[in-house]
Design an enzyme around this catalytic site. Structure first.
Site, PDB file in Angstrom:
ATOM      1  N   GLY A  43      -6.937  -0.029  -7.908  1.00 43.78           N
ATOM      2  CA  GLY A  43      -5.906  -0.644  -8.735  1.00 43.78           C
ATOM      3  C   GLY A  43      -5.823  -2.135  -8.553  1.00 43.78           C
ATOM      4  NE  ARG A  62      -2.223  -4.413 -14.951  1.00 46.06           N
ATOM      5  CZ  ARG A  62      -0.977  -4.009 -14.745  1.00 46.06           C
ATOM      6  NH1 ARG A  62      -0.097  -4.859 -14.233  1.00 46.06           N
ATOM      7  NH2 ARG A  62      -0.599  -2.778 -15.034  1.00 46.06           N
ATOM      8  CE1 TYR A  97       6.361   2.335  -8.920  1.00 51.13           C
ATOM      9  CE2 TYR A  97       8.530   1.564  -8.239  1.00 51.13           C
ATOM     10  CZ  TYR A  97       7.160   1.394  -8.287  1.00 51.13           C
ATOM     11  OH  TYR A  97       6.598   0.289  -7.710  1.00 51.13           O
ATOM     12  CB  ALA A 127       5.905   8.665  -6.783  1.00 48.17           C
ATOM     13  CE  LYS A 128       4.612   2.770  -5.929  1.00 50.65           C
ATOM     14  NZ  LYS A 128       3.187   2.517  -5.584  1.00 50.65           N
TER      15      LYS A 128
END
Length: 263
Positions: free
Chosen positions: A17, A20, A167, A170-171
């Site tokens: 990933g 950027r 999110y 998951a984090k």
């Protein structure tokens, strides 16, 4: 004279990933510290640009198109990386994304509710990708009794926020995953840590005026008064991967200018 020497000379690094933003910042700082770096993106475009920048720094830069949530893709990535590098010293699992959405539709709100597909997709992008990376590349670390993995979590994994529940879940899961894998791998001399960045807008993805507006907002909401720079996460990652951090494992380091403390 200080004995501190954060060098990655002779090391090989994979940053997923990294086309950027924070991933690019991490890959670039590793190269500046002397490492050869492979980067991935869901497509080759941005990854190739980053790989060329790494090459321009005098290091070997490699680019691969990989779906980090897909086990077969990751297995092929491992074959490609090992063919080119011969071994891997550092794995940085940096794939991540979020879409706003409430868990259920809230009366009177314009906020869309997540679908089941939205939920599953965000969990895969932010959590499953770390499992596939560690599952595949972990065997190489364990066979050599050396190496380290760094998982990129988020301030949202430390402190909840509304309308990003998938999110945040998951984090947060990524933090517990990091701790568990660190305990599994510690007897083999392989370290696993996580980094939880706060607000790091990518200056290459927004206009100067948008960045100035975000800096203005940050001056009011972030204790240190500014947004973060992607290469600052890179510097932290290099430290965690270095010999100077050889006694650190299973930890999550928050880098957010004090934002999570401020609420």
């Amino acid at each position: 004279m200080s004995s501190l020497e954060l060098t990655m000379e002779g090391k090989t690094v994979l940053v997923t990933g990294a086309g950027r933003g924070i991933g690019k910042g991490i890959a670039t700082v590793f190269a500046e510290a002397g490492a050869d770096v492979a980067v991935t993106g869901i497509t080759l475009g941005n990854a190739e640009i980053v790989a060329r920048e790494i090459t321009n720094l005098g290091r070997t830069g490699l680019a691969f198109a990989t779906d980090a949530t897909n086990l077969e893709d990751t297995e092929q990535l491992a074959k490609d990386v090992m063919r080119e590098f011969g071994h891997l010293d550092v794995l940085v699992n940096c794939v991540g994304d979020s879409i706003p959405g409430s868990v259920a539709h809230m009366p009177g709100s314009d906020m869309p509710a997540m679908t089941y597909a939205d939920w599953q997709n965000i969990l895969d992008i932010n959590l499953t990708q770390a499992f596939t990376g560690c599952h595949v590349f972990g065997r190489y670390f364990l066979e050599r009794n050396m190496g380290c993995a760094i998982n990129i979590s988020s301030f949202a994994g430390v402190r909840g926020r509304p309308n990003i529940s998938a999110y945040a879940a998951a984090k947060s899961g990524l933090i517990r995953f990091t701790e568990s894998v660190a305990l599994e791998w510690a007897p083999y001399g392989v370290r696993v840590n996580a980094i939880a960045p706060g607000y790091f807008p990518d200056p290459e993805q927004i206009t100067d005026s948008m960045l100035q507006e975000r800096e203005k907002q940050a001056s009011k909401t972030i204790p240190l008064g500014r947004v973060g720079k992607p290469k600052e996460v890179g510097a932290l990652a290099v430290f965690l991967a270095s010999d100077e951090a050889s006694y650190i494992t299973g930890q999550t380091v928050v880098i957010d200018g004090g934002m999570t403390l401020a609420g």
